[in-house]
Design a protein around this motif. Structure first.
Motif, PDB file in Angstrom:
ATOM      1  N   PRO A  56       0.830  -1.219   0.000  1.00 41.51           N
ATOM      2  CA  PRO A  56       0.000   0.000   0.000  1.00 41.51           C
ATOM      3  C   PRO A  56       0.864   1.269   0.000  1.00 41.51           C
ATOM      4  O   PRO A  56       1.441   1.637   1.018  1.00 41.51           O
ATOM      5  N   THR A  58       1.681   5.040   0.222  1.00 42.50           N
ATOM      6  CA  THR A  58       1.017   6.137   0.927  1.00 42.50           C
ATOM      7  C   THR A  58       1.902   7.377   0.980  1.00 42.50           C
ATOM      8  O   THR A  58       3.113   7.310   0.787  1.00 42.50           O
ATOM      9  N   LYS A  60       2.201  10.624   3.791  1.00 39.06           N
ATOM     10  CA  LYS A  60       1.751  11.218   5.052  1.00 39.06           C
ATOM     11  C   LYS A  60       2.276  12.650   5.108  1.00 39.06           C
ATOM     12  O   LYS A  60       3.476  12.870   5.293  1.00 39.06           O
ATOM     13  N   ARG A  73      -3.082  10.451   6.233  1.00 38.40           N
ATOM     14  CA  ARG A  73      -2.279   9.496   5.458  1.00 38.40           C
ATOM     15  C   ARG A  73      -3.076   9.190   4.197  1.00 38.40           C
ATOM     16  O   ARG A  73      -4.184   8.687   4.270  1.00 38.40           O
ATOM     17  N   LEU A  74      -2.488   9.497   3.053  1.00 36.97           N
ATOM     18  CA  LEU A  74      -3.177   9.338   1.778  1.00 36.97           C
ATOM     19  C   LEU A  74      -2.746   8.050   1.091  1.00 36.97           C
ATOM     20  O   LEU A  74      -1.551   7.835   0.879  1.00 36.97           O
ATOM     21  N   LYS A  75      -3.701   7.205   0.744  1.00 38.01           N
ATOM     22  CA  LYS A  75      -3.396   6.002  -0.028  1.00 38.01           C
ATOM     23  C   LYS A  75      -3.295   6.427  -1.489  1.00 38.01           C
ATOM     24  O   LYS A  75      -4.202   7.073  -2.018  1.00 38.01           O
ATOM     25  N   LEU A  76      -2.192   6.073  -2.133  1.00 36.02           N
ATOM     26  CA  LEU A  76      -1.940   6.514  -3.499  1.00 36.02           C
ATOM     27  C   LEU A  76      -2.121   5.372  -4.494  1.00 36.02           C
ATOM     28  O   LEU A  76      -1.810   4.219  -4.200  1.00 36.02           O
ATOM     29  N   SER A 115       5.766   6.386   1.398  1.00 35.35           N
ATOM     30  CA  SER A 115       6.000   4.985   1.761  1.00 35.35           C
ATOM     31  C   SER A 115       5.670   4.082   0.581  1.00 35.35           C
ATOM     32  O   SER A 115       4.588   4.189  -0.004  1.00 35.35           O
ATOM     33  N   ASN A 128      10.391   4.347   3.657  1.00 33.25           N
ATOM     34  CA  ASN A 128       9.664   5.530   4.121  1.00 33.25           C
ATOM     35  C   ASN A 128      10.601   6.711   3.891  1.00 33.25           C
ATOM     36  O   ASN A 128      11.530   6.926   4.668  1.00 33.25           O
TER      37      ASN A 128
END
Length: 138
Positions: A56, A58, A60, A73-76, A115, A128
């Motif tokens: 996943p 992400t 942040k 926290r954005l899921k991309l 991440s 990260n």
């Protein structure tokens, strides 16, 4: 001439893993207060590594007072992908757009932790990476 500075592509890599991957970020200027904007994050894998599609990805955001993000926290989701030359099933590079809304005119700082994971058939690296980019909001 000053706004051109903010349109430059910035390429970063951590010293320990510089042979396995590189991370870049690119401004999608111009930015206007109250209007949706974006920065593109890119992962490029090297030496038999590929971008792990199962991890996943992400972003942040860090302390962005002048930029409003959709969450903490954005899921991309990958946009443009470049397939690996040695395996057309895997992507060796992928772009991820991070959207935000600038809240006021003037200089702003796009910053946060990106991440992601890159893998070979035998090993995966989970990274990260802190990123920062100065932008100008008109």
């Amino acid at each position: 001439m000053f706004p051109a500075l903010f349109m430059a592509l910035v390429v970063l890599a951590t010293p320990l893993d510089a042979d396995e991957y590189a991370v870049g970020l690119a401004s999608k200027a111009p930015y206007a207060a109250g209007m949706k904007g974006a920065v593109t994050l890119t992962v490029t894998a090297y030496k038999g590594y590929h971008v792990n599609p199962e991890y996943p990805v992400t972003f942040k955001p860090d302390g962005a007072e002048a930029l409003k993000f959709a969450g903490v926290r954005l899921k991309l989701t990958a946009g443009k992908k470049t397939l690996c030359e040695d395996d057309s099933n895997d992507a060796c590079a992928a772009d991820f757009a991070v959207e935000f809304v600038p809240e006021k005119k003037g200089p702003a700082k796009f910053a946060g932790t990106f991440s992601f994971s890159v893998c070979t058939a035998k090993r995966c690296l989970i990274k990260n990476v802190p990123l920062a980019l100065a932008i100008m909001v008109e």
